[in-house]
Write a protein that holds these residues in place. Structure first.
Motif, mmCIF file in Angstrom:
data_model
loop_
_atom_site.group_PDB
_atom_site.id
_atom_site.type_symbol
_atom_site.label_atom_id
_atom_site.label_comp_id
_atom_site.label_asym_id
_atom_site.label_seq_id
_atom_site.Cartn_x
_atom_site.Cartn_y
_atom_site.Cartn_z
ATOM 1 N N ARG A 45 0.758 -1.168 -0.109
ATOM 2 C CA ARG A 45 -0.012 0.040 0.111
ATOM 3 C C ARG A 45 0.825 1.148 0.084
ATOM 4 N NH1 ARG A 45 -1.347 -2.623 5.262
ATOM 5 N NH2 ARG A 45 0.212 -1.865 6.639
ATOM 6 N N GLU A 46 0.344 2.361 -0.266
ATOM 7 C CA GLU A 46 0.967 3.662 -0.362
ATOM 8 C C GLU A 46 0.335 4.500 0.818
ATOM 9 O OE1 GLU A 46 1.419 6.068 -3.747
ATOM 10 O OE2 GLU A 46 -0.467 6.094 -4.155
ATOM 11 N N LYS A 47 1.050 5.471 1.233
ATOM 12 C CA LYS A 47 0.293 6.446 2.337
ATOM 13 C C LYS A 47 -0.090 7.454 1.143
ATOM 14 C CE LYS A 47 2.748 8.690 5.101
ATOM 15 N NZ LYS A 47 3.460 9.179 6.429
ATOM 16 N N VAL A 48 -1.229 7.857 1.235
ATOM 17 C CA VAL A 48 -1.749 8.813 0.170
ATOM 18 C C VAL A 48 -1.472 10.206 0.713
ATOM 19 C CG1 VAL A 48 -3.824 9.691 -0.864
ATOM 20 C CG2 VAL A 48 -3.397 7.358 -0.854
ATOM 21 N N ALA A 49 -2.033 10.264 2.178
ATOM 22 C CA ALA A 49 -1.921 11.511 2.938
ATOM 23 C C ALA A 49 -1.815 11.434 4.251
ATOM 24 C CB ALA A 49 -3.083 12.694 2.318
#
Length: 119
Positions: A45-49
């Motif tokens: 996953r990626e941290k979006v904000a």
């Protein structure tokens, strides 16, 4: 420990807007840094904000900078992700997450809310 419930997902055309909400319960909201994540190919996953416990510091991944805004409302124990100029590549399940502000690990997760961007 904190419990997180997301809402606000849906389907929108490219260029459109959506606002996601994540409401926390079960613990003191200001103890937690908060973030939105989404899965990406090749990564878990990626941290979006993210927004820190005091609301003073925010972070955005490069692909959403200038299009998404994260905020938190201490009166409602809620964080928001305002998404504008949405693109098909923003299509994903978005997860709200929390970590104690003295911790490195996001340990608490919501169930996710689906965002679909398609014409």
């Amino acid at each position: 420990q904190v419990q997180l419930v997301e809402s606000g997902g849906g389907s929108v055309q490219p260029g459109g807007s959506l606002t996601l909400s994540c409401t926390a319960s079960g613990d003191t909201f200001s103890n937690y840094d908060m973030a939105w994540f989404r899965p990406v190919p090749g990564k878990e996953r990626e941290k979006v904000a993210s927004v820190n416990w005091s609301g003073e510091n925010t972070y955005y991944t490069a692909s959403v900078e200038g299009r998404f805004t994260i905020s938190r409302d201490y009166t409602k124990n809620t964080i928001y992700l305002q998404m504008s100029n949405l693109k098909p590549e923003d299509t994903a399940t978005y997860y709200c997450a929390a970590r104690y502000h003295w911790s490195d690990e996001y340990r608490y997760w919501g169930q996710g809310t689906q965002v679909t961007v398609s014409s």
